[in-house]
Design a protein around this motif. Structure first.
Motif, PDB file in Angstrom:
ATOM      1  N   LEU A   9      31.489  24.966  59.066  1.00 12.77           N
ATOM      2  CA  LEU A   9      30.666  23.971  59.756  1.00 12.77           C
ATOM      3  C   LEU A   9      31.532  23.017  60.558  1.00 12.77           C
ATOM      4  CD1 LEU A   9      27.965  23.053  57.115  1.00 12.77           C
ATOM      5  CD2 LEU A   9      27.603  24.077  59.340  1.00 12.77           C
ATOM      6  N   LEU A  10      32.682  22.677  59.978  1.00 13.68           N
ATOM      7  CA  LEU A  10      33.566  21.752  60.667  1.00 13.68           C
ATOM      8  C   LEU A  10      34.118  22.372  61.948  1.00 13.68           C
ATOM      9  CD1 LEU A  10      35.350  20.180  57.576  1.00 13.68           C
ATOM     10  CD2 LEU A  10      33.616  19.140  59.036  1.00 13.68           C
ATOM     11  N   GLN A  11      34.111  23.715  62.010  1.00 12.76           N
ATOM     12  CA  GLN A  11      34.590  24.381  63.238  1.00 12.76           C
ATOM     13  C   GLN A  11      33.479  24.490  64.286  1.00 12.76           C
ATOM     14  OE1 GLN A  11      35.952  28.034  61.534  1.00 12.76           O
ATOM     15  NE2 GLN A  11      37.843  27.141  60.765  1.00 12.76           N
ATOM     16  N   ASN A  12      32.288  24.012  63.900  1.00 15.56           N
ATOM     17  CA  ASN A  12      31.166  23.928  64.858  1.00 15.56           C
ATOM     18  C   ASN A  12      30.610  25.245  65.361  1.00 15.56           C
ATOM     19  OD1 ASN A  12      30.411  21.345  65.064  1.00 15.56           O
ATOM     20  ND2 ASN A  12      31.955  20.818  66.605  1.00 15.56           N
ATOM     21  N   LYS A  13      30.865  26.335  64.652  1.00 15.76           N
ATOM     22  CA  LYS A  13      30.387  27.622  65.166  1.00 15.76           C
ATOM     23  C   LYS A  13      29.063  28.017  64.539  1.00 15.76           C
ATOM     24  CE  LYS A  13      34.836  29.587  66.303  1.00 15.76           C
ATOM     25  NZ  LYS A  13      35.950  30.281  65.695  1.00 15.76           N
ATOM     26  N   LEU A  14      28.826  27.487  63.371  1.00 15.56           N
ATOM     27  CA  LEU A  14      27.646  27.895  62.610  1.00 15.56           C
ATOM     28  C   LEU A  14      26.400  27.211  63.156  1.00 15.56           C
ATOM     29  CD1 LEU A  14      27.099  29.628  60.168  1.00 15.56           C
ATOM     30  CD2 LEU A  14      27.329  27.616  58.744  1.00 15.56           C
ATOM     31  N   LYS A  15      25.336  28.006  63.388  1.00 15.90           N
ATOM     32  CA  LYS A  15      24.107  27.435  63.949  1.00 15.90           C
ATOM     33  C   LYS A  15      22.935  27.486  62.982  1.00 15.90           C
ATOM     34  CE  LYS A  15      25.817  26.614  68.028  1.00 15.90           C
ATOM     35  NZ  LYS A  15      26.227  25.358  68.445  1.00 15.90           N
ATOM     36  N   LEU A  16      23.050  28.281  61.930  1.00 15.76           N
ATOM     37  CA  LEU A  16      21.938  28.383  60.975  1.00 15.76           C
ATOM     38  C   LEU A  16      22.475  28.852  59.629  1.00 15.76           C
ATOM     39  CD1 LEU A  16      18.797  28.528  60.389  1.00 15.76           C
ATOM     40  CD2 LEU A  16      18.918  30.909  61.146  1.00 15.76           C
ATOM     41  N   LEU A  17      21.961  28.218  58.578  1.00 17.88           N
ATOM     42  CA  LEU A  17      22.308  28.651  57.219  1.00 17.88           C
ATOM     43  C   LEU A  17      21.013  29.013  56.497  1.00 17.88           C
ATOM     44  CD1 LEU A  17      24.157  28.912  54.687  1.00 17.88           C
ATOM     45  CD2 LEU A  17      23.908  26.455  54.361  1.00 17.88           C
ATOM     46  N   ILE A  18      20.995  30.213  55.916  1.00 15.88           N
ATOM     47  CA  ILE A  18      19.813  30.658  55.177  1.00 15.88           C
ATOM     48  C   ILE A  18      20.246  30.968  53.742  1.00 15.88           C
ATOM     49  CG2 ILE A  18      18.108  32.531  54.960  1.00 15.88           C
ATOM     50  CD1 ILE A  18      18.240  32.839  58.016  1.00 15.88           C
ATOM     51  N   ILE A  19      19.486  30.475  52.785  1.00 13.80           N
ATOM     52  CA  ILE A  19      19.769  30.801  51.378  1.00 13.80           C
ATOM     53  C   ILE A  19      18.516  31.464  50.816  1.00 13.80           C
ATOM     54  CG2 ILE A  19      20.459  29.919  49.121  1.00 13.80           C
ATOM     55  CD1 ILE A  19      21.683  27.506  50.655  1.00 13.80           C
ATOM     56  N   ASP A  20      18.613  32.761  50.545  1.00 17.25           N
ATOM     57  CA  ASP A  20      17.452  33.553  50.136  1.00 17.25           C
ATOM     58  C   ASP A  20      17.812  34.293  48.836  1.00 17.25           C
ATOM     59  OD1 ASP A  20      15.089  34.979  50.133  1.00 17.25           O
ATOM     60  OD2 ASP A  20      15.735  36.436  51.629  1.00 17.25           O
ATOM     61  N   SER A  21      17.421  33.870  47.693  1.00 15.88           N
ATOM     62  CA  SER A  21      16.677  32.695  47.389  1.00 15.88           C
ATOM     63  C   SER A  21      17.453  31.821  46.428  1.00 15.88           C
ATOM     64  CB  SER A  21      15.340  33.089  46.750  1.00 15.88           C
ATOM     65  OG  SER A  21      15.415  33.168  45.349  1.00 15.88           O
ATOM     66  N   MET A  22      17.139  30.565  46.429  1.00 12.00           N
ATOM     67  CA  MET A  22      17.873  29.585  45.629  1.00 12.00           C
ATOM     68  C   MET A  22      17.532  29.737  44.147  1.00 12.00           C
ATOM     69  SD  MET A  22      19.558  26.733  46.758  1.00 12.00           S
ATOM     70  CE  MET A  22      20.077  25.196  46.069  1.00 12.00           C
ATOM     71  N   ALA A  23      16.234  29.839  43.864  1.00 12.08           N
ATOM     72  CA  ALA A  23      15.798  29.853  42.464  1.00 12.08           C
ATOM     73  C   ALA A  23      16.333  31.067  41.722  1.00 12.08           C
ATOM     74  CB  ALA A  23      14.281  29.824  42.405  1.00 12.08           C
ATOM     75  N   ALA A  24      16.560  32.168  42.472  1.00  9.72           N
ATOM     76  CA  ALA A  24      17.009  33.399  41.817  1.00  9.72           C
ATOM     77  C   ALA A  24      18.354  33.204  41.122  1.00  9.72           C
ATOM     78  CB  ALA A  24      17.119  34.508  42.854  1.00  9.72           C
ATOM     79  N   LEU A  25      19.106  32.185  41.541  1.00 13.61           N
ATOM     80  CA  LEU A  25      20.423  31.947  40.929  1.00 13.61           C
ATOM     81  C   LEU A  25      20.313  31.481  39.489  1.00 13.61           C
ATOM     82  CD1 LEU A  25      21.908  30.174  44.007  1.00 13.61           C
ATOM     83  CD2 LEU A  25      23.086  32.027  42.832  1.00 13.61           C
ATOM     84  N   VAL A  26      19.196  30.880  39.160  1.00 14.99           N
ATOM     85  CA  VAL A  26      19.066  30.319  37.807  1.00 14.99           C
ATOM     86  C   VAL A  26      17.747  30.727  37.161  1.00 14.99           C
ATOM     87  CG1 VAL A  26      20.522  28.303  38.125  1.00 14.99           C
ATOM     88  CG2 VAL A  26      18.139  28.196  38.788  1.00 14.99           C
ATOM     89  N   PRO A  48      20.288  22.967  36.839  1.00 13.05           N
ATOM     90  CA  PRO A  48      21.625  23.523  37.097  1.00 13.05           C
ATOM     91  C   PRO A  48      21.984  23.576  38.571  1.00 13.05           C
ATOM     92  CG  PRO A  48      20.090  25.213  36.298  1.00 13.05           C
ATOM     93  CD  PRO A  48      19.393  23.895  36.156  1.00 13.05           C
ATOM     94  N   LEU A  49      20.957  23.422  39.457  1.00 17.52           N
ATOM     95  CA  LEU A  49      21.257  23.457  40.893  1.00 17.52           C
ATOM     96  C   LEU A  49      21.242  22.067  41.520  1.00 17.52           C
ATOM     97  CD1 LEU A  49      19.223  26.613  41.970  1.00 17.52           C
ATOM     98  CD2 LEU A  49      21.695  26.378  41.896  1.00 17.52           C
ATOM     99  N   ALA A  50      21.137  21.023  40.675  1.00 21.82           N
ATOM    100  CA  ALA A  50      21.020  19.657  41.219  1.00 21.82           C
ATOM    101  C   ALA A  50      22.180  19.351  42.184  1.00 21.82           C
ATOM    102  CB  ALA A  50      20.975  18.637  40.101  1.00 21.82           C
ATOM    103  N   TRP A  51      23.409  19.698  41.790  1.00 20.69           N
ATOM    104  CA  TRP A  51      24.566  19.420  42.641  1.00 20.69           C
ATOM    105  C   TRP A  51      24.453  20.214  43.947  1.00 20.69           C
ATOM    106  CZ3 TRP A  51      28.238  22.549  44.898  1.00 20.69           C
ATOM    107  CH2 TRP A  51      29.289  21.878  45.538  1.00 20.69           C
ATOM    108  N   HIS A  52      24.068  21.496  43.826  1.00 18.60           N
ATOM    109  CA  HIS A  52      23.990  22.372  44.997  1.00 18.60           C
ATOM    110  C   HIS A  52      22.952  21.861  45.998  1.00 18.60           C
ATOM    111  CE1 HIS A  52      25.582  24.686  41.667  1.00 18.60           C
ATOM    112  NE2 HIS A  52      26.271  25.351  42.569  1.00 18.60           N
ATOM    113  N   ILE A  53      21.816  21.395  45.447  1.00 21.24           N
ATOM    114  CA  ILE A  53      20.745  20.924  46.326  1.00 21.24           C
ATOM    115  C   ILE A  53      21.225  19.724  47.134  1.00 21.24           C
ATOM    116  CG2 ILE A  53      18.434  19.873  46.364  1.00 21.24           C
ATOM    117  CD1 ILE A  53      17.892  21.636  43.783  1.00 21.24           C
TER     118      ILE A  53
END
Ligand SMILES: Nc1ncnc2c1ncn2[C@@H]1O[C@H](COP(=O)(O)OP(=O)(O)OP(=O)(O)O)[C@@H](O)[C@H]1O
Length: 335
Positions: free
Chosen positions: A200-217, A231-236
């Protein structure tokens, strides 16, 4: 402003030189003294001091803003902050242009309703050249459940944007811009997020998709239901800060949950005859009332059956559980 040099303010030379000779160099130096102190120090008359002080004050005072100019600035900033058009006319109109930049938009719905299909289309749209209305940039697609299908993505792309896809090398170029990460555990997901911050700091990224968040926990959180222990409080909060920092749109998909157990308030599946109707709903948006659109999924991806959204009222829309993002696009079906 207070540190601006009096010698550079365009005061008449005769008085500017007097200030300089007495070591009163900056606006702050002059304005910290009373007019009588200045008269004594500079050895000039009251009229000259008063007019010099008024001039210096005017030069360093921030310009005043009218309510109108503040409003115009805000509209301009919002325009610059931008939106990623979904090309679903009714949805884009309701969201004032599409998926907003700089915030997290949550896409919730039951399994199989079309969340991933929507994400695939958004990834393509962000990677499209700007001349075709895209963002001409990289996309990171975090595919938690290994459901990403490049074949399906190419199908959606070639049916939706044939003019781009059949240009030589274009499909390959766009596909090369979509980076798919498949973390298999929560620590791996955490690592992915840290790497994304660097991109992100390199400014190239235009979209971030996380499919799916809940599936992690999945399953782990149901017993506690305390947001602080999630368990995802920090990530959110990290993802929200990424959105704010980078001003890119972030899409997070999740399985929808009703706040009332047993889903009595929010029914996801009705069996009424043989017809299966899917609904896309906007909920908890700061810019749109709760709206509902009928949609279908075809070879070209998601399309709305009508661009006229129907306003949704009642407890249903508030019963959708979210992590407090800017808007929820909710999909459900009636079969
Ligand atoms: N080529 C296609 N043509 C028409 N419909 C399709 C096509 N490919 C997929 N679909 C539809 O997309 C649906 C699956 O959607 P999707 O994978 O986006 O669901 P989801 O909401 O992401 O589910 P999950 O939560 O399980 O990941 C299928 O049920 C099917 O109806």
């Amino acid at each position: 402003m207070a540190n601006r040099f009096i010698s550079e303010m365009g005061l008449p030379k005769s008085i500017a030189n007097v200030f300089a000779a007495r070591n009163v160099k900056t606006a702050k130096d002059a304005l910290s003294l009373t007019e009588f102190e200045l008269m004594e120090l500079l050895d000039v008359g009251l009229a000259e001091v008063t007019s010099a002080v008024a001039y210096i004050s005017e030069m360093v005072c921030p310009p005043f803003e009218t309510a109108l100019s503040l409003l115009e600035q805000r509209v301009q900033n919002e325009h610059l902050a931008g939106h990623l058009p979904t090309r679903l006319k009714g949805l884009d109109k309701a969201l004032c242009g599409g998926i907003p930049f700089g915030v997290v938009t949550e896409l919730v719905g039951p399994a199989g309703i079309g969340k991933t299909q929507f994400c695939l289309k958004l990834a393509l749209l962000a990677s499209l050249p700007t001349s075709y209305g895209g963002l001409d940039g990289q996309v990171i697609y975090i595919d938690v459940e290994s459901k990403f299908s490049s074949r399906r993505m190419i199908e959606i792309g070639s049916k939706s944007f044939p003019e781009v896809f059949y240009r030589e090398g274009m499909a390959k170029e766009m596909a090369g811009r979509i980076l798919v990460l498949q973390p298999s555990s929560l620590p791996e997901f955490t690592d992915s997020l840290q790497q994304i911050k660097v991109l992100l700091l390199q400014n190239k990224l235009k979209l971030l998709i996380i499919d799916s968040m809940a599936a992690l926990v999945s399953g782990e959180f149901e017993q506690t239901n305390n947001p602080r222990q999630h368990p995802l409080a920090w990530h959110i909060s990290f993802i929200k800060s990424l959105a704010e920092l980078s001003r890119i749109p972030i899409i997070v998909t999740n399985q929808v949950r009703s706040q009332t157990h047993g889903d009595s308030l929010f029914s996801f599946q009705h069996t009424v005859g043989a017809n299966c109707q899917r609904y896309l709903k906007i909920a908890k948006s700061p810019i749109s009332p709760p709206l509902q659109f009928c949609f279908e999924i075809t070879a070209s991806g998601i399309s709305l059956l009508s661009d006229d959204g129907v306003e949704v009222s009642g407890p249903q829309i508030n019963a959708i559980h979210s992590h407090g993002h800017s808007a929820i696009i909710h999909c459900s079906d009636t079969c």
